[in-house]
Scaffold this motif. Structure first.
Motif, mmCIF file in Angstrom:
data_model
loop_
_atom_site.group_PDB
_atom_site.id
_atom_site.type_symbol
_atom_site.label_atom_id
_atom_site.label_comp_id
_atom_site.label_asym_id
_atom_site.label_seq_id
_atom_site.Cartn_x
_atom_site.Cartn_y
_atom_site.Cartn_z
ATOM 1 N N THR A 19 63.420 31.597 57.770
ATOM 2 C CA THR A 19 63.614 33.000 58.439
ATOM 3 C C THR A 19 62.543 34.141 57.872
ATOM 4 N N GLN A 20 62.796 33.963 56.440
ATOM 5 C CA GLN A 20 61.677 34.973 55.776
ATOM 6 C C GLN A 20 60.465 34.791 55.535
ATOM 7 N N LEU A 21 60.054 33.349 55.928
ATOM 8 C CA LEU A 21 58.538 33.004 55.724
ATOM 9 C C LEU A 21 58.004 33.372 57.090
ATOM 10 N N ASN A 22 58.729 33.136 58.140
ATOM 11 C CA ASN A 22 58.240 33.683 59.496
ATOM 12 C C ASN A 22 58.044 35.376 59.496
ATOM 13 N N LYS A 23 58.851 35.913 58.903
ATOM 14 C CA LYS A 23 58.625 37.345 58.964
ATOM 15 C C LYS A 23 57.425 37.642 57.865
ATOM 16 N N VAL A 24 57.372 37.002 56.847
ATOM 17 C CA VAL A 24 56.177 37.336 55.956
ATOM 18 C C VAL A 24 54.981 36.993 56.790
ATOM 19 N N LYS A 25 54.812 35.915 57.205
ATOM 20 C CA LYS A 25 53.758 35.574 58.359
ATOM 21 C C LYS A 25 53.068 36.633 59.264
ATOM 22 N N SER A 26 54.225 37.051 59.752
ATOM 23 C CA SER A 26 53.915 38.215 61.002
ATOM 24 C C SER A 26 53.401 39.369 60.235
ATOM 25 N N PHE A 27 54.266 39.568 58.974
ATOM 26 C CA PHE A 27 53.555 40.930 58.509
ATOM 27 C C PHE A 27 52.106 40.706 57.720
ATOM 28 N N LEU A 28 51.716 39.663 57.536
ATOM 29 C CA LEU A 28 50.447 39.467 56.957
ATOM 30 C C LEU A 28 49.583 39.523 57.983
ATOM 31 N N GLU A 29 49.860 38.739 59.102
ATOM 32 C CA GLU A 29 48.964 38.651 60.121
ATOM 33 C C GLU A 29 48.737 40.179 60.902
ATOM 34 N N GLN A 30 49.791 40.833 60.866
ATOM 35 C CA GLN A 30 49.414 42.236 61.348
ATOM 36 C C GLN A 30 48.643 43.137 60.365
ATOM 37 N N ASN A 31 48.629 42.757 59.056
ATOM 38 C CA ASN A 31 47.630 43.373 58.214
ATOM 39 C C ASN A 31 46.172 42.633 58.055
ATOM 40 N N GLY A 32 46.057 41.731 59.110
ATOM 41 C CA GLY A 32 44.928 41.057 58.994
ATOM 42 C C GLY A 32 44.414 39.984 58.269
ATOM 43 N N TYR A 33 45.535 39.366 57.710
ATOM 44 C CA TYR A 33 45.198 38.250 56.713
ATOM 45 C C TYR A 33 45.261 36.889 57.520
ATOM 46 N N ASN A 34 44.293 36.260 57.187
ATOM 47 C CA ASN A 34 44.572 34.620 57.777
ATOM 48 C C ASN A 34 45.486 33.939 57.183
ATOM 49 N N THR A 35 46.530 33.492 57.605
ATOM 50 C CA THR A 35 47.633 33.011 57.096
ATOM 51 C C THR A 35 47.991 31.694 57.783
ATOM 52 N N ILE A 36 48.476 30.530 56.872
ATOM 53 C CA ILE A 36 48.930 29.255 57.506
ATOM 54 C C ILE A 36 50.192 28.981 56.994
ATOM 55 N N VAL A 37 51.210 28.547 57.538
ATOM 56 C CA VAL A 37 52.573 27.957 57.559
ATOM 57 C C VAL A 37 52.661 26.755 57.478
ATOM 58 N N THR A 38 53.353 26.115 56.232
ATOM 59 C CA THR A 38 53.342 24.811 56.149
ATOM 60 C C THR A 38 54.720 24.412 55.581
ATOM 61 N N ARG A 39 55.056 23.219 55.379
ATOM 62 C CA ARG A 39 56.597 22.913 54.855
ATOM 63 C C ARG A 39 56.630 21.553 54.172
ATOM 64 N N GLU A 40 57.418 21.176 53.214
ATOM 65 C CA GLU A 40 57.669 19.938 52.722
ATOM 66 C C GLU A 40 59.310 19.636 52.798
ATOM 67 N N PRO A 41 59.679 18.424 53.234
ATOM 68 C CA PRO A 41 58.403 17.342 53.449
ATOM 69 C C PRO A 41 58.235 17.423 54.763
ATOM 70 N N GLY A 42 57.035 16.690 55.047
ATOM 71 C CA GLY A 42 56.696 16.372 56.570
ATOM 72 C C GLY A 42 55.924 17.313 57.111
ATOM 73 N N ALA A 43 54.933 18.034 56.523
ATOM 74 C CA ALA A 43 53.969 18.991 57.208
ATOM 75 C C ALA A 43 52.909 18.200 58.096
ATOM 76 N N LEU A 44 52.717 17.048 57.632
ATOM 77 C CA LEU A 44 51.691 16.309 58.426
ATOM 78 C C LEU A 44 52.264 15.048 59.101
ATOM 79 N N LYS A 45 51.372 14.280 59.998
ATOM 80 C CA LYS A 45 51.955 13.391 60.506
ATOM 81 C C LYS A 45 52.391 12.315 59.637
ATOM 82 N N LEU A 46 51.858 11.891 58.515
ATOM 83 C CA LEU A 46 52.299 10.761 57.562
ATOM 84 C C LEU A 46 53.541 11.354 57.255
ATOM 85 N N GLY A 47 53.546 12.527 56.750
ATOM 86 C CA GLY A 47 54.675 13.290 56.026
ATOM 87 C C GLY A 47 55.958 13.336 56.845
ATOM 88 N N GLN A 48 55.647 13.398 58.298
ATOM 89 C CA GLN A 48 56.784 13.443 59.226
ATOM 90 C C GLN A 48 57.547 12.094 59.086
#
Ligand SMILES: Nc1ncnc2c1ncn2[C@@H]1O[C@H](COP(=O)(O)OP(=O)(O)O)[C@@H](O)[C@H]1O
Ligand SMILES: [Mg+2]
Length: 209
Positions: A19-48
């Motif tokens: 929940t907070q990660l998504n809010k931080v992402k919106s906040f950063l993007e609104q302020n012009g920062y290039n942001t990427i969201v990821t997670r562990e475990p399982g961000a990539l196909k192998l990780g999934q």
């Protein structure tokens, strides 16, 4: 080009990380920062595939097997996504990282913490977060939030969750510069206010903004 930043979100299931990660992402993007969201475990196909095994295995996953699977996922994740994104100047927001290994596999499941630290270091090869936000939630509140939607990792008993919480607190005490704690028992907006302050502090410190 500005150097990227790496921020990790830690805490129990139900503490509000996503929940907070998504809010931080919106906040950063609104302020012009290039942001990427990821997670562990399982961000990539192998990780999934690894995540599938960890969360839904019908067979019992041994503690050592669990440890190596998480670390294998992390090594791949750092090398192919986290590190390149930071190098491209992005702000990387990651849901769980090295501290989860220490809190869950170390403090809660009793694996050797020194060994885990060494293995973590091999997996991340120097990619240490600039900031880790620890969402500290009381076990009862977290369980209430999760309700009946529990997977294998979440359905472990209350004692286990208390050990996880305590483990995170020990980590925070040992790394007070990197790990900042937020009271996650509060409502979503209040938690976000605290979280946002930490992000603003980091932006000020790293970018002077
Ligand atoms: N501060 C909060 N107060 C009440 N409910 C919350 C709060 N933060 C998150 N929730 C709710 O609790 C559930 C778990 O939140 P989530 O962000 O998925 O936690 P996590 O990613 O740490 O497991 C979701 O249904 C979410 O809407
Ligand atoms: Mg989540």
């Amino acid at each position: 080009m500005k150097k990227g930043l790496f921020i990790t979100f830690e805490g129990a299931d139900g503490s509000g990380k996503t929940t907070q990660l998504n809010k931080v992402k919106s906040f950063l993007e609104q302020n012009g920062y290039n942001t990427i969201v990821t997670r562990e475990p399982g961000a990539l196909k192998l990780g999934q595939k690894i995540r599938e095994i960890l969360l839904h295995s019908e067979e019992k996953v041994s503690d050592k097997c669990e440890m190596f699977l998480f670390l294998a996922d992390r090594a791949q994740h750092v090398e192919t996504l986290i590190k390149p994104s930071i190098e491209q100047g992005k702000i990387v927001l990651c849901d769980r990282y090295t501290d989860s290994t220490i809190a869950y596999q170390g403090y809660a499941r009793g694996q050797d913490i020194n060994l885990l630290n060494n293995l973590n270091n091999i997996a991340i090869n120097g990619t240490v977060p600039d900031l880790t936000i620890l969402f500290d939630v009381s076990t009862e509140i977290a369980q209430e939030r999760i309700g009946n939607e529990k997977d294998r990792m979440e359905s472990t008993g209350i004692e286990f969750h208390k050990k996880v919480r305590n483990g995170y607190k020990e980590l925070q005490k040992a790394n007070p510069e990197r790990i900042k704690c937020v009271n996650a028992d509060n409502d979503i907006e209040k938690v976000f206010e605290e979280t946002k302050k930490l992000i603003q502090c980091l932006l000020q410190e790293k970018y002077g903004e």
